[in-house]
Structure formats: structure tokens, C-alpha cells
Design an enzyme around this catalytic site. Sequence first.
Site, PDB file in Angstrom:
ATOM      1  N   ALA A 201       0.841  -1.199   0.000  1.00  0.00           N
ATOM      2  CA  ALA A 201       0.000   0.000   0.000  1.00  0.00           C
ATOM      3  C   ALA A 201       0.879   1.253   0.000  1.00  0.00           C
ATOM      4  CB  ALA A 201      -0.907  -0.009   1.230  1.00  0.00           C
ATOM      5  N   TYR A 202       1.983   1.191   0.745  1.00  0.00           N
ATOM      6  CA  TYR A 202       2.913   2.319   0.785  1.00  0.00           C
ATOM      7  C   TYR A 202       3.506   2.563  -0.610  1.00  0.00           C
ATOM      8  CZ  TYR A 202       6.994   5.159   1.951  1.00  0.00           C
ATOM      9  OH  TYR A 202       7.935   6.161   1.986  1.00  0.00           O
ATOM     10  N   ASP A 203       3.926   1.476  -1.253  1.00  0.00           N
ATOM     11  CA  ASP A 203       4.510   1.614  -2.586  1.00  0.00           C
ATOM     12  C   ASP A 203       3.510   2.216  -3.571  1.00  0.00           C
ATOM     13  OD1 ASP A 203       6.847   0.641  -1.665  1.00  0.00           O
ATOM     14  OD2 ASP A 203       6.541  -1.419  -2.380  1.00  0.00           O
TER      15      ASP A 203
ATOM     16  N   GLU B 231      -3.137  34.647  28.098  1.00  0.00           N
ATOM     17  CA  GLU B 231      -2.339  33.424  27.951  1.00  0.00           C
ATOM     18  C   GLU B 231      -0.864  33.776  27.959  1.00  0.00           C
ATOM     19  OE1 GLU B 231      -4.250  32.987  23.957  1.00  0.00           O
ATOM     20  OE2 GLU B 231      -2.219  32.476  23.314  1.00  0.00           O
TER      21      GLU B 231
ATOM     22  N   LYS C  76       3.013  34.300  26.883  1.00  0.00           N
ATOM     23  CA  LYS C  76       3.727  34.596  25.633  1.00  0.00           C
ATOM     24  C   LYS C  76       4.920  33.650  25.585  1.00  0.00           C
ATOM     25  CE  LYS C  76       5.317  38.407  22.804  1.00  0.00           C
ATOM     26  NZ  LYS C  76       6.660  38.002  22.440  1.00  0.00           N
TER      27      LYS C  76
ATOM     28  N   GLU D 166       3.521  28.815  18.238  1.00  0.00           N
ATOM     29  CA  GLU D 166       4.933  28.960  18.547  1.00  0.00           C
ATOM     30  C   GLU D 166       5.587  27.580  18.611  1.00  0.00           C
ATOM     31  OE1 GLU D 166       5.463  32.166  18.708  1.00  0.00           O
ATOM     32  OE2 GLU D 166       7.351  32.517  19.765  1.00  0.00           O
TER      33      GLU D 166
ATOM     34  N   CYS E  35      34.228  64.662  16.205  1.00  0.00           N
ATOM     35  CA  CYS E  35      33.815  63.323  15.762  1.00  0.00           C
ATOM     36  C   CYS E  35      35.039  62.418  15.713  1.00  0.00           C
ATOM     37  CB  CYS E  35      33.171  63.429  14.383  1.00  0.00           C
ATOM     38  SG  CYS E  35      32.894  61.825  13.599  1.00  0.00           S
TER      39      CYS E  35
HETATM   40  S1  IVH Z   1      -0.747  36.394  19.370  1.00  0.00           S
HETATM   41  C1  IVH Z   1      -1.921  39.169  15.877  1.00  0.00           C
HETATM   42  N1  IVH Z   1      -0.111  34.804  21.364  1.00  0.00           N
HETATM   43  O1  IVH Z   1       4.756  36.919  19.949  1.00  0.00           O
HETATM   44  C2  IVH Z   1      -1.266  38.689  17.120  1.00  0.00           C
HETATM   45  N2  IVH Z   1       1.648  35.637  20.018  1.00  0.00           N
HETATM   46  O2  IVH Z   1       5.120  39.811  19.504  1.00  0.00           O
HETATM   47  C3  IVH Z   1      -0.509  37.458  16.932  1.00  0.00           C
HETATM   48  N3  IVH Z   1       3.846  34.846  20.668  1.00  0.00           N
HETATM   49  O3  IVH Z   1       5.115  36.792  16.497  1.00  0.00           O
HETATM   50  C4  IVH Z   1       0.263  37.052  18.085  1.00  0.00           C
HETATM   51  N4  IVH Z   1       3.212  33.583  22.343  1.00  0.00           N
HETATM   52  O4  IVH Z   1       5.433  34.638  17.727  1.00  0.00           O
HETATM   53  C5  IVH Z   1       0.345  35.544  20.343  1.00  0.00           C
HETATM   54  N5  IVH Z   1       0.289  33.366  23.152  1.00  0.00           N
HETATM   55  C6  IVH Z   1       0.743  34.088  22.125  1.00  0.00           C
HETATM   56  C7  IVH Z   1       2.114  34.156  21.810  1.00  0.00           C
HETATM   57  C8  IVH Z   1       2.520  34.952  20.756  1.00  0.00           C
HETATM   58  C9  IVH Z   1       4.246  34.013  21.636  1.00  0.00           C
HETATM   59  C10 IVH Z   1       4.762  35.544  19.729  1.00  0.00           C
HETATM   60  C11 IVH Z   1       4.387  35.372  18.291  1.00  0.00           C
HETATM   61  C12 IVH Z   1       4.384  36.733  17.686  1.00  0.00           C
HETATM   62  C13 IVH Z   1       5.026  37.563  18.737  1.00  0.00           C
HETATM   63  C14 IVH Z   1       4.405  38.945  18.731  1.00  0.00           C
END
Ligand code: IVH
Length: 692
Positions: free
Chosen positions: A45-47, A126, A128, A186, A420
Amino acid sequence: MSDTPTPVAPDESDARRELARLAAEIAHHDLLYHQLDAPEISDAAYDALRRRNLELEQAYPHLVRADSPERRVGFTPADGFQQVTHAQPMLSLENCFEDAEVEELLRRIRRFLALDEAAAIEFFAEPKIDGLSCSLRYEDGYLVQAATRGDGTVGEDVTANIRHVADVPQKLSGTGWPQALEVRGEVYMARSAFRKLNAAQEAAGRKTFANPRNAAAGSLRQLEPGVTAARPLAFFAYGWGDCSEAIGNTIQTARANLTRWGFIPTHPSRLCYGVQDLLAYYAEIQEQRADLDFDIDGIVYKVNDLALQKRLGFVSRAPRWAAAHKFPAERATTRLERIAIQVGRTGALTPVAHLEPVTVGGVVVSRATLHNADEIARKDIREGDTVVIQRAGDVIPQVVEVVREKRPAESAPWAMPDTCPECGSSAVREADMAVTRCTGGLICPAQMKERLKHFVSRECLDIDGLGQKNLVELIDRGLVRTPADIFRLWDEEPAIASWQGWGERSAEKLIEAIEARRTVPLERFVNALGIPQVGASTAKLLAQHYGNLTAMRTALESDQKAAREDLLSIDGVGPAMAQDILDFFAEPQNRDTLDALQRELTVADAKAPASGGALAGKTVVFTGSLSISRAEAKSQAETLGMKVSGSVSAETDYLVAGADAGSKLTKARAAGVRVLDEDGWAALISDPGLGA
Ligand code: IVH
């Protein structure tokens, strides 16, 4: 169900789709077979899948994918990754550092939405994640493309590599996903995985990584997917891009869907209802930060309701409906060995601290910016001092303060030189300004070099093959003094070929690289001019506003008062920036430079914003009181590529009149301008074709 065999040569779009599906399916089975020792299908099947893929590739050679199963094993593209233009740009976030900035964010959002001060807005909060962003495209439930953020508009195709990231589904699970779905998030490396990887690297005598982010980036951006496969990468979903249908009404419902389809959304997350609530969540996560198994550098607050997000829209490259609240920067103590001076492209003399190397937040630092003389005097920073430095994200490290107890007895206050260090011209501090500038102008080699470096840099003309080393040689040998000189080098090709370390092939390649940039998009051209305060995002705003270089020069080189008003009508241009722009175009030397460049180059007109359609370029005036805020009305118009003006003139296409409209309405009627009430405006923007 009828069992019709798939035709050998379907039409091109079906073939493209089938190739995408086959790439995903075959990659999935490769992973099961080679890495997990757990095949799901028979070899036969893969082939069959491989044969079908090959058959289609032979019928449509131009559709062969970067991650084609035929090319994947041991395949390394010759010159790096393919480029991918994002269907929707990948944006960045505005940063907040202080609680007061979070309060201001909420105020601004309420004001924009014309809500009263006490109105509750639901936020989704949330962490970052400190990794690298990636956009994953699914078609018919299969992963067909993965791209890095790149410059936000164009990223790199990392499809073959992302297939090895365990949290990225090759095929969506559950039901109800849209035909086309772009999931954004991310890519990161867990701290525990990072420690294991570094231990293994060390044991094998290989280089270790400075921090999990670098390890994740280095592992994903591997030209050899086999290396990525051996690196423990993970993925958090935090958003989405282009989707063929909506995936929810709120972030919360969209995330629930993403979870059902096989993704892990960023966590721990929470719904919050006001500043106090947001700050409490921030404090709680900051407390947990050290115990999380992944690096985070702040909290992201987002308006939960997607309809409100849509109304709020964007400013420049960041949404109005979200912001990042960053954690405080990491700090370390070290010795400041000496203070050196750097001369920038505008002649500003910037003091730079040369430090005894020290690790801050996983990165070795040996330089820090000192900004200007006032800053040094205020903090009383001296050569030989022990200093506290801090580093936040990718920004240049800064000197925070001096450890006074450790100051050597013989130290003396530092003073800015009055000449300078590069050209010997006098260095002058302008009244009321913190910066000291070299007055050498065009004779100062440092200024000239910095300006030219900026001109050819990646964000501007992006002349591949004219890196800093080559450029400096051309300048030092007297061939290049102005930007236009770069485009007159073809005459010099034999001379360049004869220089040590060059040769005919290199000289020819350089000239080819320059010739490839004889047409340049307006926004890059404007950025390349190096107007103080005007970077890539403002250059883009200016390009979109004026459309072409002639219109821009005509507007900015004639009546200054009108030009200023026009500049200030651009969302994102303030009074100080407007003045710098006007000063630049008023300067005869700059006009000569522009004329010379226009003789050598074609500056391509700016594209109207994609959604502009029939209304792009039209001018609208708002008057009277509307139910939405002026800022929102302006943003609605600008999203469609319209210009917003404060007064009615012969150029006005529409007047939107709210209640109690006064003289503007009378004037517009007299001039035969099309007048709309607020409902008429709403109808027009929801169907721009009405305006045609
Ligand atoms: S929302 C339009 N949520 O932060 C908004 N970004 O400074 C889109 N990032 O390039 C971003 N954690 O790579 C969002 N919980 C999170 C995030 C997050 C990391 C990074 C993302 C973005 C950068 C913006």
C-alpha cells in the site's frame, strides 16, 4: 459509494491538491515506519502511494513540491528554504511593561469601540511563549505547508521539518474543520528537552545552545530534515490565519475547536474581566514562571470576542485588540571596561559600553548601549565601574545603574568628545536635544558608510551579494560615495575583477545582484532613504498613502502646511515624525540624491491594500456625530485603502454625515459630493462594489 479509479492525469488544481495530500500521507507513514517502528499500512500500500505521487509529478513537473517524498530523503535545497508569502500577514504585538500601560490599553479599546468607561470587556489571557512563530496550512484536513514568520509577509517554507514536530498533526482529527485552515503558534523546545539535548551535544563534542529558543530556531531552520527529526520540538497553537470559514465566535470557542482537531493551545490560560483581573493573572503566572517546563517572556491579553476584534482591526503591524505584557528584564553585574563612540547614519554620536563578558538570561553580553551623554551623567557612569546591566528579549542590553561601593578610587566622570572620532569635524549638541551630532555631513566617512549600509540592507534595497564587507571596500576604494553610485558600477566591473580576493566571477555576480534591484517597491525605497524616525512600517504607511514616488514628492515638496496636514492624517504618523519627513524633503541635497536615484532606478508604485477594491484611493470626510468612534470610522476607511480627510474639497468622494452635521454637509452638497448617512456608510463598506 462508487469505486471510480482516480484518473492518471486529473486537472491541474486537483493534481496540486492530491500531491499535497500524498506528501502528508507519505510523510506520516515514513515517520511511523522509520522512527516509531509502528507501520499502519502494508509495504504494498505504501509503494502504491509512492507510485501515484511519482506519476503525478511526472505529469506535472512544475507542481513538484519542496517537501516532495521523492526529494525528501537526504534532500537539501541548494540555496536554503523556499519563500512563502503568507495568505494573511503574521503580525506582531504591542508591548506593555507597566500596569498603567495595561489600564491605558483597556481605555483605548473602550474609546475606540465608543463604550463607556465602566463597560466590561472579556479578555483572553495566555502566556507569551519564547519560541519562534510558525503558520501551518491545512487543506482538506491534511498539513500541506508550514512557514516561519519571516518579515511577517514572506516567510520560509519549513514543511519538511515541521512534519517531525510531535505536537503538529499531519492530519486533523475530529470533524467540522474548514477546507482550508491556517493555524498559527509557537514552535519551542521544553526546558527539560533542552537540557537533555545540550548534555548529548556536549558528550558528542558538539556545540551547545545558549537557550531553548536558540535551540528551537536552530533545529527548525535546518536544511536537513533528518536533524530536525532528532530534536525534541513542540508546538503551542495561539491563533489562526486564513481560513475558508470561521472557526468560532470567540477565542475560547476557536481554541476548543483547535483542541478537538489535534492541537495544544497555549496554557495555562484564563478569561479575565478588567484590569485587576488581568494583573492578577499576570502576577500568578509570573510566580509560576520558574516551574513551567517552557520559557515565557510575558502574558498576551486578547479581546475574546472575534466580532469586536474585527472592528478593532490593526495599526501598522499590530492588532488593536491585543497586547503583550512583558515580564521585567533579566539583570547581571559586570565591569565596564571603556566607553567607545559609534557614529550613526544621521551623525548621532552614541556612547557604547564595552563590558567584561557576562551571561544574562542565557546569552553572553559584551556591549551595552549608553544612549547619550545625559543618560551617562544622570547615572554617573564611569570607565572602570562595576555596573548592573539588563537584557529583555532581543533588544540591545542596557546599563541600569552603577554599583557605587565598587567604584575604583581614581575614576573620573566621563565627557562626550567635542569632535567626531571618525572625521575630526566638530560635534555639536543641538539646543534642547539630548544627542550630539557630527557636523561632517557628507565628508564624514562613518555617516556615509552607515547610510549606504542601511540603503543596501535586507529591509531596504536588499542587494544580495553587497554585504557589509564588499560595500566598505567599494567605499574605501572611492567607487561609491552616494546611493546612486551603486547603480553606476557596471562600468567598473573589470577593475573590481582585478582586486585582490575578487576575480571575474565575483565581480560579475556583484553587478548581477545590483542589476536585479533596478526596480524597487516604493515602501523599500522610502525606508532606504534613511529619513530620521521612518523605519519599515512607517515607510509602508507612506507608500500606501501616496501610492507612487511622484505623488509623494509632489505632496511633500510643495505647500508645507498642506503637506503636514496630509501627513498627520495618516494613522501612525505624529507631529515630530511629520516634521522629520518634511525636513528631509525640503533639503536640497536630499532632493538631488532622489533625482539621481530616479535616473538609475524604477520605483514601483505601491499596491493598494488587498481588500481595497472599488474604494481604494477614494477620499472620505466624516462629520457630525456618529454612533461609532471617529477612530473606528477612520480605521474602517483605511482598511479599504481609502484616504480620510478633515475637510471637504474638490478631491472629496464621500461625505459621511452623522447627526447635527453642519457646514461640511452644506459645502459637500453644493460641491456635488456623494453624501451618505451612517447606514449608507455601513452598506458601502460591507459591499465596496456599491461605490463603483
Ligand atoms: S498572538 C496578531 N499569542 O509573539 C497577534 N503571540 O510579539 C498574533 N507569541 O510573532 C500574536 N506567544 O510569535 C500571540 N500566546 C501568544 C504568543 C505569541 C508568543 C509571539 C508570536 C508573535 C510575537 C508577537
